[in-house]
Enzyme design. Sequence first.
Site, PDB file in Angstrom:
ATOM      1  CB  SER A 164      83.933 108.780  22.881  1.00  0.00           C
ATOM      2  OG  SER A 164      84.719 109.935  22.625  1.00  0.00           O
ATOM      3  CE  LYS A 200      80.944 107.293  20.087  1.00  0.00           C
ATOM      4  NZ  LYS A 200      82.332 106.779  19.976  1.00  0.00           N
ATOM      5  CB  THR A 201      84.619 103.164  20.554  1.00  0.00           C
ATOM      6  OG1 THR A 201      84.524 104.351  19.759  1.00  0.00           O
ATOM      7  CG2 THR A 201      84.438 101.944  19.676  1.00  0.00           C
ATOM      8  N   GLY A 202      84.881 104.218  23.372  1.00  0.00           N
ATOM      9  CA  GLY A 202      85.392 105.295  24.207  1.00  0.00           C
ATOM     10  C   GLY A 202      86.866 105.073  24.488  1.00  0.00           C
TER      11      GLY A 202
END
Length: 286
Positions: free
Chosen positions: A86, A225-227
């Site tokens: 993501s 932003k995370t993933g």
Amino acid sequence: MIIILQTLAIVNSVNFANTQPIYAESLSSRPSSKSHFMFQSQFSRNLSRNLQEAKSDGCFIVYDLKRDRYIRYNPDHCQKRFIPASTFKIFNSLVALETKAIANENIIIPWDGVVNNEFLEWNQDQTMRTAFKRSVVWFYQELARRVGYERMRKYIQASGYGNQDIGDRIDTFWLKGKLRISPEEQIKFLVMLYKENLPFAPAVMQTVKDIMVIDRQEHYTLRGKTGWGRDVDGMKNIGWYVGYLERDHNVYFYTLNIVNQDSNFSMISTRKKILFDALKDLHLID
């Protein structure tokens, strides 16, 4: 063994106003040999402990824009490419706005009706702002389909994003497909976004930078932003936290990547703790 240390600011027992972050070319997670010296800062000790307690491998990078200096923890890992998961929502937002796949970040796309029992916030209509914050997969899959294969490939290649390989599935290539990016490449991409050196309109990049804001405090603004990649390349969990922090007329770009083989791993809480502990130890957040 790669351990090259440069000037290090002394930070213990000093107020942040009179402190500079700790700088080092690299801090390895492996024990040093007789021919190398390793500075065991509070940052490196705590990061190593947090990763060990999480039974995970990983790396962390901070790039200081003004001083053009890096901190790298576990530099060999920083060079490896992983599925972006993501974190690709940053790029997907840029290309969707640029190509008018969505008119603006506040347009509502109706929920597709597919119930997700793990992330209940996904089960409703979304705008780009809400979908980015909640990391809603179905929303960004719809945007990717609207952008289309040719335009997506064109902008990924023009931006030099990772290995630039989107395969043949337009709505899963960043989740289960062939696209890969290294922690080092994540930093370079973020720097280009900040400087607005990507092939997108300035207004588009400014909008995406705005939706990336996680926290605004008196002394700093944090974007990110995370993933979370699952069951990819033989790894149960691939975790990301990427972004940048502005404070004191400077910008600090960061990338955290962690790998874990536990099917029941608490990615969300663990990833956040590791990142915020590291930023606190480097005196970048309060």
